[in-house]
Design an enzyme around this catalytic site. Structure first.
Site, PDB file in Angstrom:
ATOM      1  N   ALA A 217       0.761  -1.254   0.000  1.00  0.00           N
ATOM      2  CA  ALA A 217       0.000   0.000   0.000  1.00  0.00           C
ATOM      3  C   ALA A 217       0.792   1.307   0.000  1.00  0.00           C
ATOM      4  O   ALA A 217       0.247   2.336  -0.362  1.00  0.00           O
ATOM      5  CB  ALA A 217      -0.954  -0.001   1.188  1.00  0.00           C
TER       6      ALA A 217
ATOM      7  N   GLY B 145       0.502   5.149  -0.410  1.00  0.00           N
ATOM      8  CA  GLY B 145      -0.904   5.294  -0.066  1.00  0.00           C
ATOM      9  C   GLY B 145      -1.782   5.903  -1.145  1.00  0.00           C
ATOM     10  O   GLY B 145      -2.938   6.228  -0.887  1.00  0.00           O
ATOM     11  N   GLY B 146      -1.249   6.054  -2.369  1.00  0.00           N
ATOM     12  CA  GLY B 146      -2.068   6.613  -3.449  1.00  0.00           C
ATOM     13  C   GLY B 146      -3.373   5.850  -3.592  1.00  0.00           C
ATOM     14  O   GLY B 146      -4.467   6.425  -3.560  1.00  0.00           O
TER      15      GLY B 146
ATOM     16  N   CYS C  63       3.100  -0.902 -12.447  1.00  0.00           N
ATOM     17  CA  CYS C  63       3.400   0.265 -13.296  1.00  0.00           C
ATOM     18  C   CYS C  63       4.510  -0.132 -14.265  1.00  0.00           C
ATOM     19  O   CYS C  63       5.443   0.626 -14.500  1.00  0.00           O
ATOM     20  CB  CYS C  63       3.776   1.473 -12.461  1.00  0.00           C
ATOM     21  SG  CYS C  63       5.189   1.225 -11.403  1.00  0.00           S
TER      22      CYS C  63
HETATM   23  N1  SAM Z   1       0.000   1.075  -3.924  1.00  0.00           N
HETATM   24  C1  SAM Z   1       0.996   2.080  -3.666  1.00  0.00           C
HETATM   25  C2  SAM Z   1       0.410   3.440  -4.010  1.00  0.00           C
HETATM   26  O1  SAM Z   1      -0.519   3.502  -4.819  1.00  0.00           O
HETATM   27  O2  SAM Z   1       0.885   4.445  -3.445  1.00  0.00           O
HETATM   28  C3  SAM Z   1       2.303   1.788  -4.384  1.00  0.00           C
HETATM   29  C4  SAM Z   1       2.833   0.432  -4.066  1.00  0.00           C
HETATM   30  S1  SAM Z   1       4.397   0.059  -4.767  1.00  0.00           S
HETATM   31  C5  SAM Z   1       4.024  -0.150  -6.416  1.00  0.00           C
HETATM   32  C6  SAM Z   1       4.655  -1.569  -4.204  1.00  0.00           C
HETATM   33  C7  SAM Z   1       4.899  -1.702  -2.718  1.00  0.00           C
HETATM   34  O3  SAM Z   1       5.044  -3.109  -2.415  1.00  0.00           O
HETATM   35  C8  SAM Z   1       6.173  -1.045  -2.209  1.00  0.00           C
HETATM   36  O4  SAM Z   1       5.850  -0.097  -1.227  1.00  0.00           O
HETATM   37  C9  SAM Z   1       6.996  -2.179  -1.630  1.00  0.00           C
HETATM   38  O5  SAM Z   1       7.679  -1.824  -0.449  1.00  0.00           O
HETATM   39  C10 SAM Z   1       5.953  -3.246  -1.352  1.00  0.00           C
HETATM   40  N2  SAM Z   1       6.517  -4.619  -1.334  1.00  0.00           N
HETATM   41  C11 SAM Z   1       7.749  -5.027  -1.680  1.00  0.00           C
HETATM   42  N3  SAM Z   1       7.885  -6.337  -1.489  1.00  0.00           N
HETATM   43  C12 SAM Z   1       6.736  -6.813  -1.020  1.00  0.00           C
HETATM   44  C13 SAM Z   1       6.280  -8.089  -0.614  1.00  0.00           C
HETATM   45  N4  SAM Z   1       7.048  -9.168  -0.693  1.00  0.00           N
HETATM   46  N5  SAM Z   1       5.039  -8.178  -0.170  1.00  0.00           N
HETATM   47  C14 SAM Z   1       4.234  -7.090  -0.096  1.00  0.00           C
HETATM   48  N6  SAM Z   1       4.622  -5.852  -0.466  1.00  0.00           N
HETATM   49  C15 SAM Z   1       5.850  -5.718  -0.926  1.00  0.00           C
END
Ligand code: SAM
Length: 427
Positions: A111, A114-115, A232
């Site tokens: 998350a 937090g967008g 993305c």
């Molecule tokens: N959804 C967010 C937003 O809209 O602001 C952006 C999320 S970003 C694309 C992916 C997130 O997944 C990162 O913050 C990362 O730290 C987290 N992440 C990395 N490895 C992970 C794992 N094994 N399980 C769950 N989350 C993970």
């Protein structure tokens, strides 16, 4: 023009054929930026009437969002008041696909910052329970700050590995968003650091991690529930083929819709999102966080503001810290170890109640004592200055116009600044 990784360019050329030149040309224009109005604080129409900088056209796939090109919109007073969230426009396409409704149990599994959590929360309107999970603890703290800034009341912020969540809450959630960590091919313009990090090995590593996260999400989803998987990036290994492989491993799911926004076809930097549905089946309940009865805390809160009826308190003790923190639980709050178990109300040591910043941001409009500032005056408060006032002794909510910014405590005609230092304006 951005220098893209050679192998990435070759792959896109092969995939897009004659469209490649348009795709490639899209890298010559500056990155597109978006602003999503927070309907928990103000309607999009009302925000347009007082927007402090020009806004462009509406983002087609998100009802509250506009394109914008302002200079430092994150430094504006209204941003501190939580009236909007800044988000890349195409990234706004995933959350609406999930179609969350009031009263549901919703999980945002990856998350931070937090967008998409704040987007989901807007559609839930403070009802049901939204678990916003981020595995990286530092990033989870930023996520918590963003949910508080936007005045979200029904969110639990956790920092747990998806596997642990799946062990605790199998078949629990009505809706799940998996916005997975990915190779970020759609981020090359916004974050040029992503360019040298790109490699086929990284694409494969990301795909393996996404596969694991998706398998845990499949366990967490209740029968009949919906899941959105998004990235993305443009790599098929992480997008279409990931979904295909998931469906092959999980015949209990069907694909309802798939979107791939490419930067030469839409006004956005690019995103992928797939909507999946799980067959009818079990929906399980969970052990809930226990409600705490405290007349003393209720009394202190009542002196500060008129809280909504039926608020359920939860007392959280941190080892080694004398004063417990109190939260207002979401409608259903599963027993999870969380950074935030709903809306933080404040801490109470048995004598004094110290209201939390989050309380001002969510319910400050209902405060008994408000100190209303202009935008110029509000900047001084946000820089940490005291404010002169003719309000009597005690706590007050400091607002820019009608929008809360934080707490002040008045003594002898001066409101001492209680805005947390980490949240102050620095320039
Ligand atoms: N959804 C967010 C937003 O809209 O602001 C952006 C999320 S970003 C694309 C992916 C997130 O997944 C990162 O913050 C990362 O730290 C987290 N992440 C990395 N490895 C992970 C794992 N094994 N399980 C769950 N989350 C993970």
């Amino acid at each position: 023009m951005t220098d893209l990784p050679v192998q990435f360019t070759e792959r896109m050329k092969e995939r897009l054929g004659e469209d490649f030149s348009a795709f490639s040309a899209s890298y010559a224009r500056p990155p597109l930026r978006g602003l999503r109005v927070n309907p928990l604080k103000i309607s999009a129409e009302d925000f347009l009437l007082r927007a402090p900088f020009p806004l462009g056209e509406r983002v087609p796939w998100e009802k509250n969002a506009y394109y914008q090109d302002a200079d430092r919109p994150g430094g504006d007073v209204y941003h501190f008041a939580g009236l909007y969230y800044l988000q890349e426009p195409s990234a706004m396409c995933a959350a609406p696909l999930l179609g969350v409704k009031a009263g549901e149990r919703v999980l945002d599994l990856c998350a931070a910052p937090g967008g998409k959590t704040t987007q989901l929360a807007a559609d839930m309107g403070g009802t049901g329970v939204l678990v916003a999970n981020e595995i990286d603890y530092g990033r989870a703290k930023i996520l918590a700050q963003n949910t508080e800034r936007l005045g979200i009341t029904n969110c639990m912020v956790t920092s747990l590995p998806p596997r642990l969540l799946a062990e605790k809450l199998p078949e629990y959630f009505d809706k799940i968003l998996v916005d997975a960590p990915c190779s970020g091919e759609g981020m090359f313009k916004k974050e040029p650091n992503a360019i040298p990090e790109w490699s086929m090995e990284n694409v494969a590593r990301c795909a393996a991690r996404q596969r694991e996260i998706l398998d845990e999400a499949a366990i967490l989803l209740a029968g009949g529930g919906k899941l959105v998987y998004s990235t993305c990036t443009f790599a098929e290994e992480e997008d279409e083929w990931q979904v295909e492989a998931f469906l092959a491993r999980h015949p209990e799911f069907e694909l309802l819709e798939m979107k791939k926004l490419l930067p030469h076809e839409v006004k956005g930097e690019g995103h992928f999102a797939a909507l999946l549905r799980k067959n009818e089946g079990a929906k399980r309940d969970a052990r809930l966080l226990p409600e705490t009865k405290s007349r003393a805390v209720e009394g202190c809160l009542g002196e500060l503001l008129a809280l909504p009826a039926g608020l359920r308190l939860f007392e959280h003790r941190t080892p080694g810290v004398r004063a417990p923190r109190f939260f207002a639980l979401p409608e259903e709050a599963p027993a999870l170890s969380a950074l935030r178990c709903g809306l933080e109300l404040g801490e109470y040591d048995g004598k004094l109640f110290r209201p939390a910043h989050a309380l001002a941001m969510a319910y400050g409009g209902r405060a008994n004592r408000k100190l209303i500032l202009s935008r110029e005056e509000a900047k001084k408060y946000l820089h940490g200055e005291t404010v002169e006032t003719d309000l009597g002794h005690g706590w007050c909510v400091v607002c820019v116009e009608e929008f809360p910014l934080g707490w002040g405590k008045v003594t002898a005609g001066v409101a001492k600044n209680h805005l947390p230092k980490a949240l102050r304006m620095i320039s």
